[in-house]
Structures are given as structure tokens and as C-alpha cells.
Design a protein around this motif. Sequence first.
Motif, PDB file in Angstrom:
ATOM      1  N   PHE A 191      65.973  27.021  16.590  1.00 10.31           N
ATOM      2  CA  PHE A 191      66.552  26.864  14.966  1.00 10.31           C
ATOM      3  C   PHE A 191      65.473  25.796  14.246  1.00 10.31           C
ATOM      4  O   PHE A 191      65.043  26.036  13.164  1.00 10.31           O
ATOM      5  CB  PHE A 191      68.019  26.027  15.092  1.00 10.31           C
ATOM      6  CG  PHE A 191      68.423  25.530  13.807  1.00 10.31           C
ATOM      7  CD1 PHE A 191      68.928  26.178  12.894  1.00 10.31           C
ATOM      8  CD2 PHE A 191      68.232  23.958  13.566  1.00 10.31           C
ATOM      9  CE1 PHE A 191      69.100  25.669  11.631  1.00 10.31           C
ATOM     10  CE2 PHE A 191      68.596  23.382  12.388  1.00 10.31           C
ATOM     11  CZ  PHE A 191      69.305  24.538  11.530  1.00 10.31           C
ATOM     12  N   SER A 206      62.486  27.825  13.374  1.00  9.64           N
ATOM     13  CA  SER A 206      62.802  28.671  12.126  1.00  9.64           C
ATOM     14  C   SER A 206      62.551  28.016  10.752  1.00  9.64           C
ATOM     15  O   SER A 206      62.056  28.029   9.845  1.00  9.64           O
ATOM     16  CB  SER A 206      63.914  29.451  12.167  1.00  9.64           C
ATOM     17  OG  SER A 206      64.072  30.324  13.233  1.00  9.64           O
ATOM     18  N   VAL A 207      63.317  26.472  10.895  1.00  6.40           N
ATOM     19  CA  VAL A 207      63.237  25.421   9.822  1.00  6.40           C
ATOM     20  C   VAL A 207      61.845  25.208   9.450  1.00  6.40           C
ATOM     21  O   VAL A 207      61.502  25.362   8.413  1.00  6.40           O
ATOM     22  CB  VAL A 207      64.197  24.470   9.992  1.00  6.40           C
ATOM     23  CG1 VAL A 207      64.068  23.533   8.913  1.00  6.40           C
ATOM     24  CG2 VAL A 207      65.523  24.854  10.240  1.00  6.40           C
ATOM     25  N   VAL A 240      67.356  31.717  10.972  1.00  9.26           N
ATOM     26  CA  VAL A 240      67.872  30.538  11.080  1.00  9.26           C
ATOM     27  C   VAL A 240      69.320  30.144  10.984  1.00  9.26           C
ATOM     28  O   VAL A 240      70.108  29.485  11.651  1.00  9.26           O
ATOM     29  CB  VAL A 240      67.110  29.676   9.642  1.00  9.26           C
ATOM     30  CG1 VAL A 240      67.690  30.083   8.342  1.00  9.26           C
ATOM     31  CG2 VAL A 240      67.402  28.179   9.976  1.00  9.26           C
TER      32      VAL A 240
END
Length: 340
Positions: A52, A55-56, A175
Motif C-alpha cells: 500500500f 503504491s502511494v 492502491v
Amino acid sequence: MIVEVVLLFFGTIFAFWLSAICGGGASLILIPILNLLLPASVVPFSLTIGTFTSSVSRIAVFKKHINWKIFFWFVPFSIPAVLIGAYLIKYINPNYLQLIVAFFLIANVPQLFKKVKNDETDEKASPKYVLAIIGFLAGFVSGITGAIGLLFNRFYLKFGLKKEEIVATRAANEVFLHLIKLVIYISLGLYSNLALWLGLAIAVATIISSYTVKYILPYLSENLFRKIGYGAMVVAGITLLIGTSDKIIQQDKLGVTIAKSESIISWRSTDFVIEFAFDDGLEIERPIHPKELPNHLKTKYDSLKDHYDVIHLEKVFTFRNEPSYEFYCYKDNQLTKFES
């Protein structure tokens, strides 16, 4: 513990470098390390915190390269699908889905030998509903197996995206899936304090990886980037096939025994016997319960069971013939065989 955490930190940076270049596969490196530090049930929680965050951070670094057309068709269909997949994990053995995924990944071998011009496809040539289908499948597979990166890497390559566009668009698409999985893991209690701290360590390493990979990508040609991506899919498919096959063999007691003209395939509590004879050809035999017998053979079975200690029944399948039945009747350890 300190040595393992340091190894995890630098292993994460390296793993997500490869993930950005190959289109996924970081978990193949991190899972063995996390298995040394955590119970298997909470490993996905730590990994998902990392994916996560990755992805951010990739969105922050490559946001100007996001292909918004793919994003707006991919995400709305992937979100409900990941919820369905996470729910169905109670009823579906994920090992068999992973086995299918493995064959799908290995099927990319021919792409390694194609010329670049054959791989490139104008994204306008694909109808919008294809994006919706891919989004749904990605969410569904992610909900059950916990990973989607390499499986749908070919999709991004086929749409003719440049390497920075692939990194950015994949991050934007995934995400939300990672966030939903985190909520599901927490609601199911599949986390721990140690898993949280290790996940945060992974998160910091992924941020470093995302901000440094932008200096690596310019040195890779589009052709090399594609070949590495397809190569990673094939290697991951072979690794997944070996690992998943071993799990299925152990869990479902799958085995093969070969003796003379017979091959016996055991699966769970059932044996499938494959027999070849020059006179009768190829036969497949399956043990059955007396209730599965046709009515006229149930009468025969009832008449025999009072005269024998044990009766084993098999249904025999032969090419272009109606199924037949075999009665293996034992009395005082002596076998009498009847065929119908």
C-alpha cells in the motif's frame, strides 16, 4: 531479531526496485524473510502495509505518468471484486487458483522471443469493456490470493504503455485494493503488534525504493523493460507452480502409483486407476458407493453382500463405450471379481 529487521529493510528496497522494473514480484523475496519473524497468518498484513505504501509513494513520484483512462475503467470494477474474492476465500481453496495463475504466467514464454513491434498494441484498439473485465479479474484474484502484480503485468504491456506509465498506472489501480485488504485483515484479527512494526519498516523501505527507482528507469530501454517484465512473469510462474503443487500434494494427498499396466492417481480420499491393456484399450476406474450403482446392479449387490466379508465397487470408463462396473468381493481374504 535486529539482524533480521535490517535484512528485511534492505531486502525490501531491493525487492521493490525489482517490482518496479519487472511489474511485480516483491512478495517472492519478502515472504521468506517475514516467515522467519512472524506467524504465517499475519504475514499478509505486514506485506500489504508495504505494498500500500509503495503504491502511494509511486503515485507521488510518477503521478504525471498515470494513464487515467485505464484507471477510471479499472478501479470501479476491481473494488467490488476484491470484496467478493476475500469473502469466497472461506469456500475456495486458493492453492488451485494459484495453480491456474502459475500456468497463465508461464504462458508468457513466447513473449520473450517476439520482436518489440509485435508486442506493442495501440490502447485505442481495445474496447473499454476490456478494461472493466481486467479490473474485475484483478480485484477477484487479489482478494483470494493476496497478489496481482505479475499476473496482470502483461495487460499493461499489451496496451503499449511506457515504463514510467506502467509503474504509475499500476500503483494508482492497486492502491485501493491494498487499502481494502488492510481493512479486511484488521476486521478478521489477522494482525499483531510485531506485524504492524515490521510492516511500517517495510513501508519506510518502499518509500526509499520508490524515490530512488526513478533514477534507474531512464537507463533501461523500453525493449529491455518489456523483456524483464515478461521474464519475471515466467520465473514467478515456475516458482508458484512448484510451491503450489507441493502444497496440493501434501494437503490433498495427491499421489501417483505405477505398476505394470496400471497407474493409480490418489486425490483426497479417492483413487483413480488408469489401466491400459492391448485387448481392452485405455480404462479409467473410480471407486464408488453402492448408492451410485444402477438399480439393476443394486439388486445384485444386495444379493452378494450377505455372502462376502467386504465388497469394493468400481465404475469403469472406456472410450466410446458405456460405463461398466466391477465388484471386488472378499471372503476369508480370497478375492472374487464380477464384472457387469
